[in-house]
Design a protein around this motif. Structure first.
Motif, PDB file in Angstrom:
ATOM      1  N   ALA A   9      -2.372  -2.134   1.365  1.00  0.00           N
ATOM      2  CA  ALA A   9      -1.628  -3.220   0.725  1.00  0.00           C
ATOM      3  C   ALA A   9      -0.805  -3.957   1.778  1.00  0.00           C
ATOM      4  N   TYR A  39       8.464   6.024   0.391  1.00  0.00           N
ATOM      5  CA  TYR A  39       7.613   5.055  -0.314  1.00  0.00           C
ATOM      6  C   TYR A  39       7.157   3.902   0.579  1.00  0.00           C
ATOM      7  N   ALA A  40       8.080   3.387   1.377  1.00  0.00           N
ATOM      8  CA  ALA A  40       7.769   2.212   2.200  1.00  0.00           C
ATOM      9  C   ALA A  40       6.654   2.495   3.203  1.00  0.00           C
ATOM     10  N   PRO A  85       4.941  -2.493  -0.831  1.00  0.00           N
ATOM     11  CA  PRO A  85       6.298  -2.135  -0.393  1.00  0.00           C
ATOM     12  C   PRO A  85       6.750  -2.912   0.856  1.00  0.00           C
ATOM     13  N   LEU A 123       3.955   4.272   2.538  1.00  0.00           N
ATOM     14  CA  LEU A 123       2.666   4.488   1.878  1.00  0.00           C
ATOM     15  C   LEU A 123       1.743   3.306   2.162  1.00  0.00           C
ATOM     16  N   VAL A 124       0.493   3.611   2.529  1.00  0.00           N
ATOM     17  CA  VAL A 124      -0.453   2.553   2.867  1.00  0.00           C
ATOM     18  C   VAL A 124      -1.056   1.946   1.598  1.00  0.00           C
ATOM     19  N   THR A 125      -1.387   2.813   0.640  1.00  0.00           N
ATOM     20  CA  THR A 125      -1.901   2.324  -0.639  1.00  0.00           C
ATOM     21  C   THR A 125      -1.073   2.966  -1.758  1.00  0.00           C
ATOM     22  N   PRO A 126       0.145   2.445  -1.952  1.00  0.00           N
ATOM     23  CA  PRO A 126       1.059   3.107  -2.895  1.00  0.00           C
ATOM     24  C   PRO A 126       0.489   3.292  -4.301  1.00  0.00           C
ATOM     25  N   LEU A 127      -0.309   2.328  -4.771  1.00  0.00           N
ATOM     26  CA  LEU A 127      -0.803   2.439  -6.149  1.00  0.00           C
ATOM     27  C   LEU A 127      -1.766   3.609  -6.339  1.00  0.00           C
ATOM     28  N   SER A 128      -2.342   4.127  -5.235  1.00  0.00           N
ATOM     29  CA  SER A 128      -3.210   5.289  -5.392  1.00  0.00           C
ATOM     30  C   SER A 128      -2.425   6.587  -5.212  1.00  0.00           C
ATOM     31  N   THR A 152      -9.270   1.875  -3.143  1.00  0.00           N
ATOM     32  CA  THR A 152      -8.088   1.067  -2.844  1.00  0.00           C
ATOM     33  C   THR A 152      -8.042   0.765  -1.353  1.00  0.00           C
ATOM     34  N   HIS A 153      -7.470  -0.365  -1.038  1.00  0.00           N
ATOM     35  CA  HIS A 153      -7.352  -0.782   0.356  1.00  0.00           C
ATOM     36  C   HIS A 153      -5.894  -1.019   0.696  1.00  0.00           C
TER      37      HIS A 153
END
Lengths: 273, 315
Positions: free
Chosen positions: A20, B65-66, A113, B68-73, A17-18
């Motif tokens: 976002a 949460y805000a 986000p 997080l750099v790669t929230p989906l991971s 993942t990179h």
């Protein structure tokens, strides 16, 4: 559909993942926009109107001065803009309002986000569609008009006034797209956003500019479409009429994109999704 | 790991989540239980940064949460199975999500396979059944191979096959060392999957304990017997394999290990006088109902005296 037992939840290869951010949000928004049939239906109708209307209404030219003719030719190419801009606005508005009306926003903002990045990405995609429609439409119209834009009525890219009409028109397309996308965030309603744009573009200018009230006239003069025509106006302004100078017209036109965009950004950051 | 501290959300004068503090641990399945309107979804939306808390804070793997750099991971969430554009295909929906993190199409196909949606990947999400929609939501949640998965009411609207599938998936994810956080309004559901329960009612945490501990504390079994021949009855019941405890009154005993019906038969066979025979067992469902009874916001108007029917319904 059979319920397969979840055999293994660990991915076959490591999932890379990179970060976002804005760039990937643009890619995501591009996938979203191009995978909806409605997007291409709108683009199709926009181009149809863009090319069709000038072909139907442009007559043989009567101008003899090539400088004047070039400007008139460019105006002829953009004849359908009032209608096409509505379709561009619908496209831009749907990019943002559909997020809220379908609930997709929750997915979008959990994946990215940084809400500002998402709005900027949507504005970028809306602008690219607007520019795409304007450029493809203009070139196609130029060819479609053929002989009607010949002789004294030929395009002349050495003509600064004509180039200005082109550039301001393109800016107008981008402004409309960004304005619609931003209004979509502020209103979260497709109908509300589209109605607002139709009112600003087609209904209000006629009313506000004709009533005998300075305040109404001023309000009319700063509407985006009116400001755009002020930006390319070459005729002297009659003393007593309320009309923006070309410089002011351009500034007001651009402000119609910048201010709603900033307002949408502020609202998006503070309001719950 | 999810950590909430003093998390509060007010909508006007209404408090949806009221100073909630809890930690969701990795490697186990944590059930988030509460009646409808108790604040489960609002809490989950705050975890994901969709709603901002009125007070307090919540972190995901140590960060808001805000940030997080790669929230989906970090965290994959299923919040609302309907939150998908109905006219976009399932696969393109997932590709759009994947694009935000530069996740490959190969992973998109993998999660479609994992959730059993490969055959319908090209169909528009709006034509999906609720069950398929849930699976699509879960597929999206798993895209980034996250350390935490959080599902809001994942078995809602699923057929029995689907329910079983979600349970197994949750167990499997926890066994892999992930943090698994599932909400439900059904005790029976959580009981089958969770290792730990957090119970919320009217926005407040009512219980936060390992499931076994909660069961021990709240689920009782036993039959209360009142008999003038209590002494002899106790002997006969003990002989039948029951455990007898004396209760305050000398004519009264509490029996575990033998059902009420059986106690009645023993009494008859021995010619003993039974004055009262009352089943006092409480299921976990009852315990949960009791715990949340005062906290339920939208309670159906059950007329008093019909508690037996509600008990039956709960079983």
């Amino acid at each position: 559909m059979s319920a397969t037992t979840p055999t293994d939840t660990t991915p076959s290869v490591e999932v890379v993942t990179h970060r976002a951010g804005y760039g990937r949000a643009v890619r995501s928004e591009w996938i979203k926009a191009r995978t909806l049939r409605s997007t291409w239906i709108l683009v199709g109708f926009a181009l149809l109107a863009f090319i069709g209307l000038p072909v139907l209404v442009t007559g043989e030219t009567t101008v003899t001065d090539p400088a004047e003719g070039a400007v008139a030719a460019m105006h002829a190419i953009f004849t359908a803009s009032d209608f096409v801009l509505i379709l561009v606005a619908v496209l831009g508005a749907l990019l943002t309002t559909s997020e809220f009306t379908t609930g997709m926003a929750r997915n979008t903002f959990t994946a990215t986000p940084k809400r500002g990045a998402v709005l900027a990405a949507k504005a970028t995609i809306a602008s690219l569609f607007a520019l795409g429609i304007a450029v493809v439409g203009a070139v196609a119209t130029w060819f479609a008009l053929g002989d009607k834009l010949s002789g004294a009525a030929s395009l002349d890219f050495g003509n600064a006034e004509m180039v200005k009409v082109l550039v301001v028109s393109l800016i107008g397309y981008v402004v409309t797209a960004v304005l619609a996308a931003s209004l979509g965030v502020l209103l979260r309603s497709s109908v509300g956003t589209i109605f607002t744009i139709v009112a600003m573009q087609l209904i209000l200018p006629g009313i506000l500019l004709s009533v005998p009230s300075d305040i109404a006239n001023w309000c009319g003069a700063i509407l985006p479409g009116v400001a755009a025509s002020a930006a390319v106006n070459t005729d002297p302004i009659d003393p007593g009429t309320i009309f923006l100078t070309p410089g002011a017209g351009l500034a007001v036109l651009i402000a119609w994109a910048v201010l709603p965009f900033l307002a949408a950004m502020a609202v998006l950051r503070t309001r719950d999704v | 790991m999810i950590e909430a501290r003093d998390l509060t959300k007010k909508y006007g004068s209404k408090t949806a989540v009221d100073h909630v503090t809890f930690t969701v641990q990795p490697g186990i399945v944590t059930g988030f239980l509460g009646p409808n309107g108790a604040g489960k979804s609002t809490t989950m939306r705050m975890i994901l940064g969709l709603d901002s808390p009125t007070a307090g804070e919540v972190t995901v793997n140590g960060k808001p949460y805000a940030k997080l750099v790669t929230p989906l991971s970090e965290i994959g969430a299923l919040i609302d199975a309907k939150g998908v554009h109905p006219r976009r295909s399932a696969r393109q929906h997932l590709r759009a999500l994947a694009a935000t993190h530069g996740i490959s199409d190969r992973r998109v196909d993998e999660v479609l396979e994992l959730t059993g949606l490969s055959q319908v990947a090209k169909r528009k999400a709006g034509n999906f059944s609720l069950g398929m929609g849930q699976r699509l939501g879960i597929a999206g949640a798993l895209l980034g191979d996250p350390k935490i998965v959080m599902f809001d009411e994942p078995v809602n609207g699923l057929d029995p096959d689907g329910v079983l599938w979600v349970r197994q998936l949750a167990r499997r994810l926890a066994e892999n060392g992930r943090t698994v956080f599932l909400s439900s309004h059904l005790m029976s559901e959580v009981q089958q999957t969770a290792d730990h329960v957090i119970i919320i009612g009217r926005g407040r945490i009512l219980a936060d304990a390992p499931l076994q501990e909660f069961v021990r504390a709240h689920a009782r079994e036993g039959v209360l017997v009142t008999s003038p021949d209590a002494g002899r009855l106790a002997e006969a019941v003990t002989a039948a394999g029951g455990t007898v405890q004396a209760v305050d009154h000398r004519e009264r005993i509490s029996v575990t290990g033998v059902e009420a019906r059986e106690i009645g038969r023993i009494a008859r066979d021995n010619g003993l006088w039974l004055a009262e025979l009352r089943d006092e067992s409480t299921s976990l469902e009852d315990a949960y109902m009791h715990l949340t009874a005062e906290e339920t916001e939208y309670r159906a108007g059950v007329p008093t005296g019909s508690t037996d029917t509600t008990k039956e319904a709960a079983k």
